[in-house]
Design a protein around this motif. Structure first.
Motif, mmCIF file in Angstrom:
data_model
loop_
_atom_site.group_PDB
_atom_site.id
_atom_site.type_symbol
_atom_site.label_atom_id
_atom_site.label_comp_id
_atom_site.label_asym_id
_atom_site.label_seq_id
_atom_site.Cartn_x
_atom_site.Cartn_y
_atom_site.Cartn_z
ATOM 1 N N LEU A 71 -5.175 -3.272 5.875
ATOM 2 C CA LEU A 71 -6.396 -3.780 5.254
ATOM 3 C C LEU A 71 -7.195 -4.600 6.268
ATOM 4 O O LEU A 71 -8.420 -4.438 6.383
ATOM 5 C CB LEU A 71 -6.052 -4.635 4.027
ATOM 6 N N ARG A 72 -6.514 -5.437 7.020
ATOM 7 C CA ARG A 72 -7.170 -6.263 8.035
ATOM 8 C C ARG A 72 -7.926 -5.406 9.041
ATOM 9 O O ARG A 72 -9.088 -5.665 9.348
ATOM 10 C CB ARG A 72 -6.115 -7.110 8.748
ATOM 11 N N GLU A 73 -7.279 -4.372 9.545
ATOM 12 C CA GLU A 73 -7.906 -3.539 10.571
ATOM 13 C C GLU A 73 -9.069 -2.725 10.002
ATOM 14 O O GLU A 73 -10.098 -2.578 10.656
ATOM 15 C CB GLU A 73 -6.870 -2.650 11.246
ATOM 16 N N ALA A 76 4.276 -5.172 1.998
ATOM 17 C CA ALA A 76 3.063 -5.980 1.808
ATOM 18 C C ALA A 76 2.462 -6.360 3.154
ATOM 19 O O ALA A 76 1.237 -6.348 3.320
ATOM 20 C CB ALA A 76 3.374 -7.225 0.990
ATOM 21 N N LEU A 77 3.304 -6.686 4.125
ATOM 22 C CA LEU A 77 2.813 -7.022 5.463
ATOM 23 C C LEU A 77 2.105 -5.823 6.082
ATOM 24 O O LEU A 77 1.013 -5.964 6.652
ATOM 25 C CB LEU A 77 3.969 -7.485 6.356
ATOM 26 N N ASP A 78 2.693 -4.648 5.944
ATOM 27 C CA ASP A 78 2.063 -3.437 6.474
ATOM 28 C C ASP A 78 0.719 -3.187 5.796
ATOM 29 O O ASP A 78 -0.273 -2.879 6.454
ATOM 30 C CB ASP A 78 2.993 -2.236 6.290
ATOM 31 N N HIS A 79 0.670 -3.341 4.482
ATOM 32 C CA HIS A 79 -0.576 -3.143 3.738
ATOM 33 C C HIS A 79 -1.631 -4.159 4.193
ATOM 34 O O HIS A 79 -2.795 -3.798 4.397
ATOM 35 C CB HIS A 79 -0.319 -3.268 2.236
ATOM 36 N N ASN A 106 -11.766 0.411 -0.384
ATOM 37 C CA ASN A 106 -12.100 0.624 -1.796
ATOM 38 C C ASN A 106 -10.844 0.805 -2.637
ATOM 39 O O ASN A 106 -10.755 0.277 -3.751
ATOM 40 C CB ASN A 106 -13.047 1.808 -1.956
ATOM 41 N N ALA A 107 -9.870 1.550 -2.136
ATOM 42 C CA ALA A 107 -8.610 1.734 -2.871
ATOM 43 C C ALA A 107 -7.844 0.412 -2.980
ATOM 44 O O ALA A 107 -7.256 0.114 -4.022
ATOM 45 C CB ALA A 107 -7.749 2.793 -2.189
ATOM 46 N N ALA A 108 -7.868 -0.382 -1.918
ATOM 47 C CA ALA A 108 -7.159 -1.670 -1.932
ATOM 48 C C ALA A 108 -7.781 -2.642 -2.938
ATOM 49 O O ALA A 108 -7.116 -3.571 -3.393
ATOM 50 C CB ALA A 108 -7.170 -2.288 -0.536
ATOM 51 N N ALA A 109 -9.031 -2.419 -3.299
ATOM 52 C CA ALA A 109 -9.735 -3.318 -4.220
ATOM 53 C C ALA A 109 -9.539 -2.960 -5.687
ATOM 54 O O ALA A 109 -10.072 -3.646 -6.555
ATOM 55 C CB ALA A 109 -11.227 -3.311 -3.896
ATOM 56 N N GLN A 133 -12.635 4.311 2.298
ATOM 57 C CA GLN A 133 -11.691 4.755 1.278
ATOM 58 C C GLN A 133 -10.505 3.812 1.158
ATOM 59 O O GLN A 133 -10.070 3.477 0.054
ATOM 60 C CB GLN A 133 -11.221 6.181 1.569
ATOM 61 N N PHE A 134 -9.988 3.350 2.302
ATOM 62 C CA PHE A 134 -8.829 2.454 2.270
ATOM 63 C C PHE A 134 -9.188 1.134 1.599
ATOM 64 O O PHE A 134 -8.465 0.657 0.719
ATOM 65 C CB PHE A 134 -8.278 2.208 3.682
#
Length: 181
Positions: free
Chosen positions: A62-64, A55-58, A88-91, A85-86
């Motif tokens: 996401l932050r960057e 989760a920390l890596d994700h 949008n996928a995270a959402a 893409q990243f």
């Protein structure tokens, strides 16, 4: 608390967990506990979440991606496809549930739903071309924020931090100049 929530949007507040990106950047999310603390203190996210290394890596990725997209928006550039893409996928995941209580709104969910909500918040903000996203005018600050001031003249991320520093430095410079005259 080492985190600041002055950006006006959870996505921009997440990008603010890296201090001063110009020179010696300092990452405030160093362990899963830091992420848990950040999410728990953010008014629009659930409290009491548990995070692990994945989760920390994700959250960092996401932050960057959100930061790069926000800088693209500020500088009038086209978005980078990989970042789009990243984010949008995270959402696409489940979002926290919202309940009304005597003490106000309660958000319930896990770390994944919290990060999904952050991604959606970023998409909503960055998709609004009229949103005034700015970088702090403080010399040691690179925080991005939403300028909702009436005239659009806000110049720093927050009065308590950068605003006070800028005003104090200007006052000291005026006093020094007056003493030398």
């Amino acid at each position: 608390m080492k985190f600041s929530y002055v950006s006006g949007n959870p996505a921009l507040d997440l990008t603010g967990t890296v201090e001063c990106r110009r020179e010696a950047a300092s990452d405030l999310l160093t362990c899963p506990g830091d992420l848990e603390q950040w999410v728990g203190a953010c008014e629009e996210l659930p409290s009491g979440v548990s995070a692990d290394a994945a989760a920390l890596d994700h959250a960092r990725r996401l932050r960057e991606a959100l930061h790069r997209l926000a800088v693209d928006r500020v500088q009038g550039r086209a978005f980078t496809q990989a970042d789009l893409q990243f984010v949008n996928a995270a959402a696409t995941g489940a979002v926290p549930t919202v309940e009304l209580a005597d003490e106000g709104l309660l958000f319930r969910g896990d770390i994944r739903s919290a990060l999904t909500q952050v991604a959606r918040s970023g998409i909503t903000l960055l998709g609004d071309r009229s949103a005034r996203i700015k970088e702090c005018g403080g010399t040691d600050c690179t925080r991005l924020y939403v300028d909702r001031s009436r005239g659009g003249r806000r110049t720093w991320c927050g009065m308590e931090t950068c605003g006070n520093r800028v005003k104090a430095a200007a006052y000291r410079a005026r006093r020094h100049s007056a003493v030398q005259d």
